[in-house]
Design a protein around this motif. Structure first.
Motif, PDB file in Angstrom:
ATOM      1  N   ASN A 209       7.503  61.715  14.017  1.00 49.33           N
ATOM      2  CA  ASN A 209       7.550  60.291  13.204  1.00 49.33           C
ATOM      3  C   ASN A 209       7.763  59.654  14.733  1.00 49.33           C
ATOM      4  O   ASN A 209       9.072  59.610  14.750  1.00 49.33           O
ATOM      5  CB  ASN A 209       8.057  60.411  12.580  1.00 49.33           C
ATOM      6  CG  ASN A 209       7.582  61.580  11.142  1.00 49.33           C
ATOM      7  OD1 ASN A 209       6.441  61.539  10.922  1.00 49.33           O
ATOM      8  ND2 ASN A 209       8.240  62.143  10.466  1.00 49.33           N
ATOM      9  N   LEU A 210       7.027  59.645  15.672  1.00 50.15           N
ATOM     10  CA  LEU A 210       7.191  58.005  16.681  1.00 50.15           C
ATOM     11  C   LEU A 210       7.507  56.575  16.185  1.00 50.15           C
ATOM     12  O   LEU A 210       6.458  56.976  15.519  1.00 50.15           O
ATOM     13  CB  LEU A 210       6.755  58.951  17.694  1.00 50.15           C
ATOM     14  CG  LEU A 210       6.661  59.889  18.402  1.00 50.15           C
ATOM     15  CD1 LEU A 210       6.068  60.105  19.824  1.00 50.15           C
ATOM     16  CD2 LEU A 210       7.845  60.118  18.581  1.00 50.15           C
ATOM     17  N   THR A 211       8.218  56.334  16.688  1.00 52.36           N
ATOM     18  CA  THR A 211       7.696  54.879  16.126  1.00 52.36           C
ATOM     19  C   THR A 211       8.088  53.698  17.166  1.00 52.36           C
ATOM     20  O   THR A 211       8.527  54.700  18.547  1.00 52.36           O
ATOM     21  CB  THR A 211       9.234  54.092  15.167  1.00 52.36           C
ATOM     22  OG1 THR A 211      10.649  54.317  16.549  1.00 52.36           O
ATOM     23  CG2 THR A 211       9.227  55.102  14.118  1.00 52.36           C
ATOM     24  N   VAL A 212       7.694  52.149  16.891  1.00 53.46           N
ATOM     25  CA  VAL A 212       7.631  52.205  18.106  1.00 53.46           C
ATOM     26  C   VAL A 212       7.836  50.434  17.855  1.00 53.46           C
ATOM     27  O   VAL A 212       8.034  49.603  17.074  1.00 53.46           O
ATOM     28  CB  VAL A 212       5.851  51.842  19.229  1.00 53.46           C
ATOM     29  CG1 VAL A 212       5.098  53.146  19.630  1.00 53.46           C
ATOM     30  CG2 VAL A 212       4.426  51.240  17.876  1.00 53.46           C
ATOM     31  N   SER A 213       8.371  50.036  19.033  1.00 53.58           N
ATOM     32  CA  SER A 213       8.848  48.419  18.483  1.00 53.58           C
ATOM     33  C   SER A 213       7.578  47.031  18.646  1.00 53.58           C
ATOM     34  O   SER A 213       7.121  47.115  19.562  1.00 53.58           O
ATOM     35  CB  SER A 213       9.895  47.643  19.801  1.00 53.58           C
ATOM     36  OG  SER A 213      10.961  48.874  19.271  1.00 53.58           O
TER      37      SER A 213
END
Length: 265
Positions: free
Chosen positions: A71-75
């Protein structure tokens, strides 16, 4: 003789009016139609195509730490107009489907999802993740950029994002404020591009109830619906354009005449 001519003219006008009205209502040829069998055997489900943006969430209540790498997230930068400072707000990583129908997913690498429905894609990812978990994980796939466009003789043409990944022709027209009275109901164009890049133009008759059984009744992502104008609209447009040009020419001539008079005085 004069009375007879007037009666004939009135009758002709009434027949023309009735004929025009027959072209306006949708689904007018049959008062009742059953779609029970069709809906039971062929429920619509959108399929993933190249250039789709997907979010994929993996969760496992029993082993949440094992789900984290997937579950990657980006800013996402957020501007604060008060002190002009920037903060970052995490958002889910989006995966772009390439022209071959593949995405690059964390740990698992390249996965081919092109042509699969949402449910089939979830099952495929779940099967590939199975060796990584002691219990079966929960996988949720969503299409972020599922959109359709409606142009032509509608009240509010535009492009619309569909959150539930399912929309039919009449829902699309409703989003665009419905057809104007100048739209031709039996000559609506659907422009569609398949996953191989092949485009086709389909003519649809919305006066006919058979449209409910059509394979084009439900729209796919990136479909374009074009409502063609009738002859009355075209003539009105020509008159408006001609009138504008005429006034422009007359205005220029008047200005030129005034200038010549001023010089010769």
């Amino acid at each position: 003789m004069k009375k007879r001519s007037i009666i004939i003219l009135l009758a002709t006008a009434m027949l023309a009016s009735c004929q025009s009205y027959k072209k306006v209502p949708y689904l007018q040829d049959n008062p009742v139609i059953s779609t029970e069998h069709h809906e039971t055997t062929s429920l619509y489900d959108a399929r993933i195509m190249p250039k789709d943006l997907l979010t994929i969430v993996v969760s496992c209540p029993e082993e949440p730490e094992l789900a984290e790498p997937f579950n990657l997230t980006v800013s996402t930068p957020v501007s604060n107009t008060g002190n002009k400072s920037l903060t970052s707000q995490p958002a889910l990583q989006q995966y772009l489907v390439d022209n071959q129908g593949n995405i690059d997913f964390p740990v698992l690498g390249t996965i081919h999802l092109g042509g699969l429905t949402k449910g089939e894609a979830e099952q495929l990812v779940k099967d590939k993740l199975a060796p990584q978990f002691h219990r079966a994980p929960i996988v949720t796939v969503r299409m972020v950029n599922y959109k359709i466009s409606v142009i032509g003789e509608v009240a509010s043409p535009g492009t619309f994002t569909i959150s539930n990944e399912k929309v039919n022709l009449f829902e699309a027209l409703a989003m665009a404020g419905d057809m104007t009275i100048y739209g031709i109901r039996d000559n609506v164009k659907l422009i569609r591009e398949d996953n191989a890049g092949k485009r086709e133009i389909i003519t649809l008759n919305l006066n006919d109830t058979d449209i409910l059984q059509s394979p084009y009744y439900y729209l796919q992502q990136n479909d374009i619906v074009y409502v063609t104008p009738n002859k009355t609209k075209a003539k009105t447009s020509n008159i408006s354009t001609s009138t504008t040009i005429w006034f422009s020419v007359v205005g220029s001539l008047v200005s030129l005449a005034s200038l010549i008079i001023a010089i010769t005085k």
